[in-house]
Design a protein around this motif. Structure first.
Motif, mmCIF file in Angstrom:
data_model
loop_
_atom_site.group_PDB
_atom_site.id
_atom_site.type_symbol
_atom_site.label_atom_id
_atom_site.label_comp_id
_atom_site.label_asym_id
_atom_site.label_seq_id
_atom_site.Cartn_x
_atom_site.Cartn_y
_atom_site.Cartn_z
ATOM 1 N N ALA A 107 46.268 13.517 41.566
ATOM 2 C CA ALA A 107 44.908 13.512 40.797
ATOM 3 C C ALA A 107 44.657 14.469 39.763
ATOM 4 C CB ALA A 107 43.701 13.489 41.729
ATOM 5 N N VAL A 108 43.648 14.440 39.020
ATOM 6 C CA VAL A 108 43.161 15.452 37.898
ATOM 7 C C VAL A 108 43.304 16.772 38.689
ATOM 8 C CG1 VAL A 108 41.435 16.183 36.347
ATOM 9 C CG2 VAL A 108 42.126 13.858 36.666
ATOM 10 N N ARG A 109 42.755 17.036 39.943
ATOM 11 C CA ARG A 109 42.864 18.624 40.321
ATOM 12 C C ARG A 109 43.959 18.848 40.907
ATOM 13 N NH1 ARG A 109 37.010 18.344 43.446
ATOM 14 N NH2 ARG A 109 38.290 16.875 44.568
ATOM 15 N N GLY A 110 45.218 17.857 41.150
ATOM 16 C CA GLY A 110 46.398 18.391 41.938
ATOM 17 C C GLY A 110 46.841 17.148 42.824
ATOM 18 N N THR A 111 47.709 17.483 43.286
ATOM 19 C CA THR A 111 48.535 16.765 44.387
ATOM 20 C C THR A 111 47.683 17.016 45.530
ATOM 21 O OG1 THR A 111 50.569 16.621 43.122
ATOM 22 C CG2 THR A 111 50.728 16.056 45.616
ATOM 23 N N ARG A 112 47.486 15.720 46.410
ATOM 24 C CA ARG A 112 46.790 15.734 47.611
ATOM 25 C C ARG A 112 46.984 14.619 48.275
ATOM 26 N NH1 ARG A 112 41.572 17.183 45.748
ATOM 27 N NH2 ARG A 112 42.849 17.828 43.933
ATOM 28 N N PHE A 113 46.362 14.768 49.639
ATOM 29 C CA PHE A 113 46.379 13.646 50.625
ATOM 30 C C PHE A 113 45.208 13.969 51.858
ATOM 31 C CE2 PHE A 113 49.455 16.399 52.880
ATOM 32 C CZ PHE A 113 48.859 16.519 54.135
ATOM 33 N N PHE A 114 44.721 13.024 52.151
ATOM 34 C CA PHE A 114 43.655 13.010 52.973
ATOM 35 C C PHE A 114 44.131 12.670 54.734
ATOM 36 C CE2 PHE A 114 41.496 13.325 49.167
ATOM 37 C CZ PHE A 114 40.564 13.960 49.282
ATOM 38 N N VAL A 125 44.641 18.054 52.053
ATOM 39 C CA VAL A 125 45.376 19.200 51.837
ATOM 40 C C VAL A 125 45.768 19.000 50.540
ATOM 41 C CG1 VAL A 125 47.667 19.864 52.545
ATOM 42 C CG2 VAL A 125 46.463 19.246 54.244
ATOM 43 N N ASN A 126 46.049 20.115 49.648
ATOM 44 C CA ASN A 126 46.117 19.782 48.078
ATOM 45 C C ASN A 126 46.800 20.958 47.504
ATOM 46 O OD1 ASN A 126 44.036 21.818 48.063
ATOM 47 N ND2 ASN A 126 42.642 20.862 46.714
ATOM 48 N N THR A 127 47.301 20.888 46.421
ATOM 49 C CA THR A 127 47.645 21.967 45.567
ATOM 50 C C THR A 127 47.066 22.158 44.157
ATOM 51 O OG1 THR A 127 49.674 23.403 44.656
ATOM 52 C CG2 THR A 127 49.679 20.925 44.683
ATOM 53 N N ARG A 128 46.639 22.949 43.483
ATOM 54 C CA ARG A 128 46.319 22.976 42.214
ATOM 55 C C ARG A 128 47.552 23.330 41.307
ATOM 56 N NH1 ARG A 128 40.362 25.625 42.936
ATOM 57 N NH2 ARG A 128 39.851 24.578 44.695
ATOM 58 N N GLU A 129 48.545 23.541 41.765
ATOM 59 C CA GLU A 129 49.834 23.858 41.096
ATOM 60 C C GLU A 129 50.028 22.801 39.786
ATOM 61 O OE1 GLU A 129 54.406 24.857 41.828
ATOM 62 O OE2 GLU A 129 53.925 22.945 42.482
ATOM 63 N N ASP A 130 49.795 21.691 40.212
ATOM 64 C CA ASP A 130 49.949 20.376 39.024
ATOM 65 C C ASP A 130 48.567 19.891 38.506
ATOM 66 O OD1 ASP A 130 49.338 19.266 41.373
ATOM 67 O OD2 ASP A 130 51.098 17.905 41.233
ATOM 68 N N ALA A 131 47.442 20.682 38.693
ATOM 69 C CA ALA A 131 46.282 20.031 38.269
ATOM 70 C C ALA A 131 46.324 19.960 36.749
ATOM 71 C CB ALA A 131 45.247 21.120 38.673
ATOM 72 N N GLN A 132 45.499 19.187 36.155
ATOM 73 C CA GLN A 132 45.447 18.761 34.867
ATOM 74 C C GLN A 132 44.217 19.529 34.248
ATOM 75 O OE1 GLN A 132 45.037 14.387 34.726
ATOM 76 N NE2 GLN A 132 47.209 14.117 35.059
ATOM 77 N N ILE A 133 43.425 19.998 35.027
ATOM 78 C CA ILE A 133 42.354 20.761 34.592
ATOM 79 C C ILE A 133 42.140 22.046 35.374
ATOM 80 C CG2 ILE A 133 40.436 19.512 33.530
ATOM 81 C CD1 ILE A 133 39.192 18.449 35.956
ATOM 82 N N PRO A 134 42.178 23.051 34.702
ATOM 83 C CA PRO A 134 42.118 24.332 35.690
ATOM 84 C C PRO A 134 40.834 24.682 36.337
ATOM 85 C CG PRO A 134 42.121 25.013 33.340
ATOM 86 C CD PRO A 134 42.218 23.538 33.434
#
Length: 136
Positions: A107-114, A125-134
């Motif tokens: 997603a825009v805020r990074g890779t995740r799952f629920f 559970v997410n990461t912001r490593e690959d987020a499109q918006i900081p």
């Protein structure tokens, strides 16, 4: 009449999350085994630690509100440092039969799952490593 300026306390920090669970032990085990929390059992509630943050899980059978019923749009989130770490945890959860409310996705805020902890609490559970918006 002018409104007084509100000044937040200079030393205020968020220090814990507390919630009731319909099955205290099953929910505690999920946080311990799946999310790496350390647990201190204290009767009608369990005190968990996760990287310096406190989580208090109350026995919902003794909660004054009665039945624990999570709203469909409520969740708590855990962040991992990399996309690979999120993928590996998703794969481990999948192999262990954890119930997902939303599969692994970007997603825009990074890779995740629920996923769902016992009793219906939704966990992101997410990461912001690959987020499109900081997000800082």
């Amino acid at each position: 009449m002018p409104h007084p300026t509100r000044q937040p306390p200079a030393t205020m920090t968020l220090n814990h999350l507390s919630f009731p669970a319909p099955d205290l032990e099953a929910t505690t085990r999920f946080f311990e085994q799946q999310l790496g929390c350390t647990v201190h059992r204290m009767g009608a509630f369990n005190f968990l630690k996760h990287q310096g943050f406190d989580i208090v899980i109350e026995d919902g059978r003794h909660h004054e509100l009665g039945t624990v019923d999570w709203p469909h749009n409520f969740h708590i989130g855990f962040e991992l440092p990399t996309r690979q770490a999120v993928v590996e945890l998703f794969e481990r959860f999948t192999a262990q039969g954890v119930r997902f409310t939303q599969a692994l996705h970007h997603a825009v805020r990074g890779t995740r799952f629920f996923c769902e902890a016992p009793g219906g609490l939704v966990i992101e559970v997410n990461t912001r490593e690959d987020a499109q918006i900081p997000i800082t």
